[in-house]
Each structure stands twice: as structure tokens, then as C-alpha cells.
Write an enzyme that holds these catalytic residues in place. Sequence first.
Site, PDB file in Angstrom:
ATOM      1  N   ASP A  41       0.810  -1.225   0.000  1.00  0.00           N
ATOM      2  CA  ASP A  41       0.000   0.000   0.000  1.00  0.00           C
ATOM      3  C   ASP A  41       0.840   1.270   0.000  1.00  0.00           C
ATOM      4  O   ASP A  41       0.609   2.184  -0.788  1.00  0.00           O
ATOM      5  CB  ASP A  41      -0.949   0.027   1.212  1.00  0.00           C
ATOM      6  CG  ASP A  41      -2.127  -0.935   1.039  1.00  0.00           C
ATOM      7  OD1 ASP A  41      -2.604  -1.068  -0.096  1.00  0.00           O
ATOM      8  OD2 ASP A  41      -2.546  -1.537   2.041  1.00  0.00           O
ATOM      9  N   SER A  48      -1.983  -9.770   7.066  1.00  0.00           N
ATOM     10  CA  SER A  48      -1.534  -8.392   7.197  1.00  0.00           C
ATOM     11  C   SER A  48      -0.944  -8.250   8.595  1.00  0.00           C
ATOM     12  O   SER A  48      -1.590  -8.573   9.592  1.00  0.00           O
ATOM     13  CB  SER A  48      -2.723  -7.445   7.002  1.00  0.00           C
ATOM     14  OG  SER A  48      -2.462  -6.236   7.677  1.00  0.00           O
ATOM     15  N   ASP A  50      -6.021   3.065  12.343  1.00  0.00           N
ATOM     16  CA  ASP A  50      -4.729   3.723  12.178  1.00  0.00           C
ATOM     17  C   ASP A  50      -4.841   5.077  11.469  1.00  0.00           C
ATOM     18  O   ASP A  50      -4.129   6.021  11.799  1.00  0.00           O
ATOM     19  CB  ASP A  50      -3.754   2.803  11.435  1.00  0.00           C
ATOM     20  CG  ASP A  50      -3.320   1.619  12.305  1.00  0.00           C
ATOM     21  OD1 ASP A  50      -3.297   1.781  13.540  1.00  0.00           O
ATOM     22  OD2 ASP A  50      -3.015   0.545  11.751  1.00  0.00           O
ATOM     23  N   ARG A  56       1.373   4.701  16.243  1.00  0.00           N
ATOM     24  CA  ARG A  56       1.014   5.708  15.243  1.00  0.00           C
ATOM     25  C   ARG A  56       1.230   7.145  15.694  1.00  0.00           C
ATOM     26  O   ARG A  56       1.729   7.954  14.917  1.00  0.00           O
ATOM     27  CB  ARG A  56      -0.422   5.498  14.754  1.00  0.00           C
ATOM     28  CG  ARG A  56      -0.668   4.148  14.025  1.00  0.00           C
ATOM     29  CD  ARG A  56       0.330   3.874  12.929  1.00  0.00           C
ATOM     30  NE  ARG A  56       0.011   2.707  12.114  1.00  0.00           N
ATOM     31  CZ  ARG A  56       0.420   1.454  12.345  1.00  0.00           C
ATOM     32  NH1 ARG A  56       1.176   1.170  13.386  1.00  0.00           N
ATOM     33  NH2 ARG A  56       0.094   0.470  11.514  1.00  0.00           N
TER      34      ARG A  56
HETATM   35  N1  ARG Z   1      -6.777  -3.640  15.411  1.00  0.00           N
HETATM   36  C1  ARG Z   1      -5.501  -3.210  15.882  1.00  0.00           C
HETATM   37  C2  ARG Z   1      -5.523  -1.752  16.205  1.00  0.00           C
HETATM   38  O1  ARG Z   1      -6.395  -1.066  15.787  1.00  0.00           O
HETATM   39  C3  ARG Z   1      -4.397  -3.588  14.929  1.00  0.00           C
HETATM   40  C4  ARG Z   1      -4.197  -2.731  13.753  1.00  0.00           C
HETATM   41  C5  ARG Z   1      -3.106  -3.232  12.871  1.00  0.00           C
HETATM   42  N2  ARG Z   1      -2.761  -2.255  11.890  1.00  0.00           N
HETATM   43  C6  ARG Z   1      -2.391  -2.560  10.645  1.00  0.00           C
HETATM   44  N3  ARG Z   1      -2.153  -1.567   9.831  1.00  0.00           N
HETATM   45  N4  ARG Z   1      -2.243  -3.785  10.238  1.00  0.00           N
HETATM   46  O2  ARG Z   1      -4.687  -1.240  16.900  1.00  0.00           O
END
Ligand code: ARG
Length: 401
Positions: free
Chosen positions: A15, A176, A124, A95
Site C-alpha cells: 500500500d 496483514s 490507524d 502511530r
Molecule cells: N486492530 C488493531 C488496532 O487497531 C491492529 C491494527 C493493525 N494495523 C495494521 N495496519 N495492520 O490497533
Amino acid sequence: MTKEKIVLAYSGGLDTSIAIPWLRENYDAEIIAYTADLGQIKDGRGIHNKALATGAKKIYLEDLREKFLKDFAFKSLAANALYEGKYPLISALSRPLIAQRMVEIAKKEGATALAHGCTGKGNDQVRFELTFKALAPELKIIAPAREWKFKSRNEEIVYSRKKKIPVSATKKSPYSIDKNLWGIAIECGVLEDPWKEPPEDAYQITVSPKKASDREKYLEIEFRKGVPVKISGKEEQPVALLEKLNKIGGENGIGRLDIMENRLVGIKSREVYEAPGATILYNAHDALEGLVLDKETFHYKRLVAERYSQLIYNGLWFSPERKALERFVDETQKRVSGTLRLKLYKGNAIVVGRKSPLSLYQENLATYSEKDIFDQKSAQGFIDLYGLPMKIEGEMRRKKK
Ligand code: ARG
């Protein structure tokens, strides 16, 4: 229109890679890629070269591992923050730090915009953008993955071939994955069916408890003012401390989670996590607080933990509310020094011993032996008053009958 100069959060994955040519085409932009090493990077050179080969003007690749632990993960640990009582906020903690550094670099480079590769469905994007808004309200925010027309990963791959984006050397996983020193989040593929058990190959850093050693492994963790500083008597810097705990914890099958989670945007998702080191630390830290915090502070702090976890999860790290709660937590941590003894065994990290110079435990009060100094008679008056409302209400009910 003047040329945009965009700082893009870049991981080297699909991405964020296709975001580079896409942004250049759609915004007539110059791209500065930004990558933070939070413990996930194996081949920094490779990422550097790939970003440039993909069309970035420049890439910043920074080691933020220690800052991530000290200023983010350990703050969350001090609060005992676990989203929905379980998730140690692995991605959520990373993040705001990445976004904060992107803002600093954007200012230094005179950039006009900030970009990230998140889709519109996840958390995110919110964490990035709320941080951008808080720290650089004047900068434009671009989210290519919310704008582009690719409908599937396959279409993205076709585009990436057309743009001659180098394919990463690493083997493609069917999942992922978002990884840092605090743990790893695993999504997609077969995991999207909440009824199906995660296959063993989904787990990256822990062995199955079944395969873990039959021998119990003991270890000690020492905290100073709420911060973990020693493993079994040996002083460790934050990065080494987590690396070691992740390794020992992983070998013992500790820290696997398979949960349903409520995303901020309202979607439920099935999440698989591994956080061996963080799990050991959470168990230890909570147990130490049980020894050194007075009852009311200990209880109230649990309410704070719940709220604190929501603030982190929802991307509100740089909010006034989170900062205010941090001050409360810091005040409580002045007492949180001491040592925990843990037994690691087949997926469990069990606290089996605790000690602290600031312990509030008094054996001569708790004991049922002859050492007892507790005044038995004082309990009666206490219960008379504590139970007064119960008694009055009971009498009223009796009279009515
Ligand atoms: N659900 C988790 C969170 O919101 C994991 C997110 C993982 N992020 C990703 N870009 N794969 O913190």
C-alpha cells in the site's frame, strides 16, 4: 498549482509503495518517505533503496525503538491500559509517535502535506490524522488508499507492476502484519472468519504452548517508579529488555490473543495478537501495584486504565485529557518500585512472588498465626456503622409486612 511536497508514512509494503507513484501522479507531488524502526525492521537498506527506486525523492529511516518504549509503551503499561480489557495497544501506541516525527520532518523540509497508506475502515488512519491535526493543523492530509480506485490487492499488484515497483525480497505472508517491540497484530486471510481457529502459521513470535518446554522457567522483573529496569537482577535498557522478554516469553507460548474488537469506526473485527514481553510486564506491573498502592488509589486507577486505553485506541494520544491522566498515573507510580517473581509455563506468565521497600502489606495484620496484632473488637463498631443503611432498610421492610 504549485508542486506539493508530501511526507508519506512508508513501510515498504504494497500500500505505501504504490502510494508513492500514485501521489506523484495525482497531486503533482514530490515525496519524502518516512519510516520508523520500532523493532520490526530487518533490512533497513532494502527499505531505503526500495523507497528511492519507487520514486521517493528522499527517505528518512529512523530508529525510534527506545523512544517508542519509554515515551509511549511504558506510559501505557504504567496505566495498565488494555483496550476492552485485553489488547495491549500495540499498533495504537506506535502511530502517534510516527505521526509526531512526520510532522517534525515536514516542518524541517517545508512540506505542504502529510500522507499515510491506511484505508478508511481502520483505526490507524484516525491515529495518524488526529496527531497531524493536533501538531500541525496547518498541513494538508492526504489518504491515498481512501481515494484510489483499486478494489482489491490484485488490482494494486497490477498497478505496482505497471509502475515497476521492486518486489520485496521477503516472502509474502497471507496475513496483514503490524509489528513492533510491544507485540504484533495479525489480520486478514483465514482469520476473517471468527469461528476458525488461527492456524499455527499465523503466529510469528510465539510457539504454541503445546510445543513449549515442559520445564517451568522462573524469572524476576524489577520496576523503578513503574518502569521495568531489570530482568533477574540484571539492569537492562528498554530495547534489550523487551527483546529478551519477547524471546523468553515467545519460547514459552506467552501472550497470544484471539479476540473480537470494536474498532473506532464501528466495525467489529477479529484480531490475533502476540505480545509475549508486554504480557509478562503487564502481569508483573499489576501485581506490584497490588502490593504498593493503597486500596482506594488502586481501585480508582482501574477506572483510569479503562479510559486511558480508549484514548490511546481512539487516536487521542495528544489530547489534553490523555496528558492530564498521564499526570495522575505518574503520581501513582512514585510508589511502584519492587521486584516480581514470575513462573513462565506453557502460555502462562504467573506471578508467584512480590517484594518492595514500599510494600503496604503487613503480615502481623493479615496473619492467622500468633504474630497477629489486629484488634478484633474494632471490627464490630466498623460493621455497625458500615451496615447501618442495610439495617435501617431491613427494619422498614419488616415493619411493612
Ligand atoms: N486492530 C488493531 C488496532 O487497531 C491492529 C491494527 C493493525 N494495523 C495494521 N495496519 N495492520 O490497533
